[in-house]
Write a protein that holds these residues in place. Structure first.
Motif, mmCIF file in Angstrom:
data_model
loop_
_atom_site.group_PDB
_atom_site.id
_atom_site.type_symbol
_atom_site.label_atom_id
_atom_site.label_comp_id
_atom_site.label_asym_id
_atom_site.label_seq_id
_atom_site.Cartn_x
_atom_site.Cartn_y
_atom_site.Cartn_z
ATOM 1 N N THR A 29 38.201 2.708 4.876
ATOM 2 C CA THR A 29 37.262 3.869 4.860
ATOM 3 C C THR A 29 37.355 4.834 3.617
ATOM 4 O OG1 THR A 29 37.202 3.731 7.186
ATOM 5 C CG2 THR A 29 36.076 5.635 6.368
ATOM 6 N N ASP A 60 32.259 6.751 5.359
ATOM 7 C CA ASP A 60 31.328 5.801 5.084
ATOM 8 C C ASP A 60 30.317 5.498 6.379
ATOM 9 O OD1 ASP A 60 31.287 5.052 2.606
ATOM 10 O OD2 ASP A 60 32.216 3.043 2.942
ATOM 11 N N ARG A 102 28.200 8.657 6.167
ATOM 12 C CA ARG A 102 27.143 8.658 5.416
ATOM 13 C C ARG A 102 25.974 7.655 5.967
ATOM 14 N NH1 ARG A 102 27.633 9.667 0.187
ATOM 15 N NH2 ARG A 102 26.057 8.172 -0.568
ATOM 16 N N GLN A 103 26.557 6.461 6.755
ATOM 17 C CA GLN A 103 25.446 5.738 6.907
ATOM 18 C C GLN A 103 24.834 6.427 8.223
ATOM 19 O OE1 GLN A 103 27.493 2.353 8.660
ATOM 20 N NE2 GLN A 103 27.953 1.390 6.740
#
Ligand code: ADP
Length: 412
Positions: free
Chosen positions: A2, A16, A19-20
């Motif tokens: 990550t 990550d 962010r998703q």
């Protein structure tokens, strides 16, 4: 692995998955804006379903809404179900995931439907589809649940997680508001049409009063004007009461006064009421009902209104010295016993093109509209009443030969 990166807009350090999540929420804002500007019901439902599939990474999705007049839960949009079949499916409230979600007002995830007893299997069996897992959330406006939004079969063999539940629930809130807005827009459209319909008799009344004020009118002319005024006043009364009936039926505010009664007796009662009107034009009414009793459960007054509408139409749109035949018989639909009533006339008939519009608001066939009175709301009111009794209404007609209107009602 990550990695941490900086969100360009906020300067906050994000992983990550973070962010998703942010990307998904940015996307949902975009989608909400699109939904808010879509007022056409079907396009709106299509957009909601494709947004649900995209946001939860699912193979398919469906929308189920509560029918305001019957309280039944029905599929409104489901891309994996044939459009001809989808309309006819009523989902049981007490033995389906969607029914549970609507009743409890809470989300539900089923990771393996093959082990879930409350999964409503009939649809999969009918359409040859295998549902593996489901995420279902309630659709709510003003604290009232209007239906459920379901995502089916998470792609890549994965499981629905908390993030999926939250994102679908957020979409469902926006979707429910957009559906309510589209409904309100349709109602305001109906209001505009209604006001337009009221204008014609009102203008005729106004013109009549202006004429009546003239001092040089002969007696017969005065009589003509007064009879026009009576006709137009009656039309206004009929329009406003039909309009109110329909508005109540469509908003689900109509309370059915349910009792058990014999439909054959009611049919005979209705024929008695219209016999005088039929005889005035030399029209003969024949009943071909066996002595069998057809006990139905429903609102007797409302069913009477439907029968009277079909009978008066069969008289109004018949030729002089024509015939009407009323038939009632037992039939089966999905193994359930029904009574079917057919009202046939020897009138003008209705072309295929006009048949397609017959159950629309204010629709009247142009060739007969001028020499008959009517509002063009009666058949739509009849359809709403019959549907609220879990029945069907349809017609068969040949131009120049006559029409037969059918209704079915479940037997008690
Ligand atoms: P209304 O009779 O008040 O105009 P309805 O909704 O009952 O309204 O009917 C809509 C239209 O359908 C009528 O105006 C007429 O053009 C057509 N229609 C209805 N019943 C018949 C019939 N039995 N034969 C021919 N046309 C019909």
């Amino acid at each position: 692995m990550t990695s941490n990166r900086t969100s360009p807009s906020s300067g906050i350090q994000l992983s990550d998955p973070g962010r998703q999540l942010l990307a998904r929420y940015e996307r949902i804002i975009e989608i909400s804006q699109q939904l808010a500007s879509t007022l056409d019901h079907v396009s709106l439902l299509r957009r909601i379903v494709s947004a649900a599939m995209e946001l939860t990474d699912s193979e398919t999705a469906s929308i189920l809404l509560l029918d305001p007049s019957t309280g039944e839960l029905r599929f409104e949009m489901a891309p994996n179900i044939d459009s001809g079949y989808v309309d006819s499916i009523v989902v049981p409230m007490d033995s389906s995931i969607a029914g549970w979600v609507v009743t409890h007002g809470e989300a539900r995830v089923i990771h393996d439907v093959s082990k879930e007893p409350s999964f409503f299997r009939n649809v999969d069996e009918q359409i040859n589809f295998t549902t593996r897992n489901i995420l279902a959330v309630p659709m709510r406006t003003h604290n009232k649940v209007i239906g459920a939004l379901e995502a089916l079969n998470k792609r890549g063999g994965e499981r629905y997680d908390d993030g999926d539940v939250k994102i679908l629930a957020t979409l469902a809130v926006q979707a429910a508001i957009a559906i309510e807005n589209a409904r309100l827009f349709q109602q305001s459209d109906f209001m505009a049409e209604m006001v337009h319909e009221l204008r014609t008799p009102l203008m005729a009344l106004k013109t009549s009063t202006v004429l009546l004020l003239r001092s040089d009118l002969p007696r017969e002319k005065i009589n003509d004007i007064v009879s026009t005024m009576q006709g137009e006043t009656e039309r206004l009364i009929r329009l406003t009461s039909d309009f109110l009936d329909l508005a109540r039926l469509e908003s689900g505010r109509t309370r059915l006064e349910v009792s058990q009664f014999d439909l054959t007796i009611l049919v005979r009662e209705c024929i008695d009421i219209v016999t005088h009107q039929a005889e005035a034009r030399g029209i003969k009414i024949t009943i071909t009902i066996s002595d069998e009793q057809f006990e139905v459960e429903g609102d007797r007054g409302k069913i009477k209104q439907v029968l009277l509408n079909l009978l008066t139409n069969a008289i109004k749109y018949n030729r002089d010295h024509g015939e009407i035949v009323v038939n009632a018989y037992r039939s089966l639909r999905h193994d359930e016993p029904f009574v079917e009533i057919a009202v046939s006339d020897t009138g003008f008939g209705i072309s295929k093109e006009n048949q397609a519009h017959l159950f629309e608001k204010f629709f009247r066939v142009a060739s007969t509209a001028n020499h008959t009175t009517g509002t063009g709301l009666g058949l739509l009111i009849a359809k709403r009443i019959i549907e609220s009794h879990k029945g069907l209404i349809w017609l068969e007609s040949a131009e120049g030969q006559g029409s037969t209107f059918f209704i079915t009602l479940p037997l008690a």
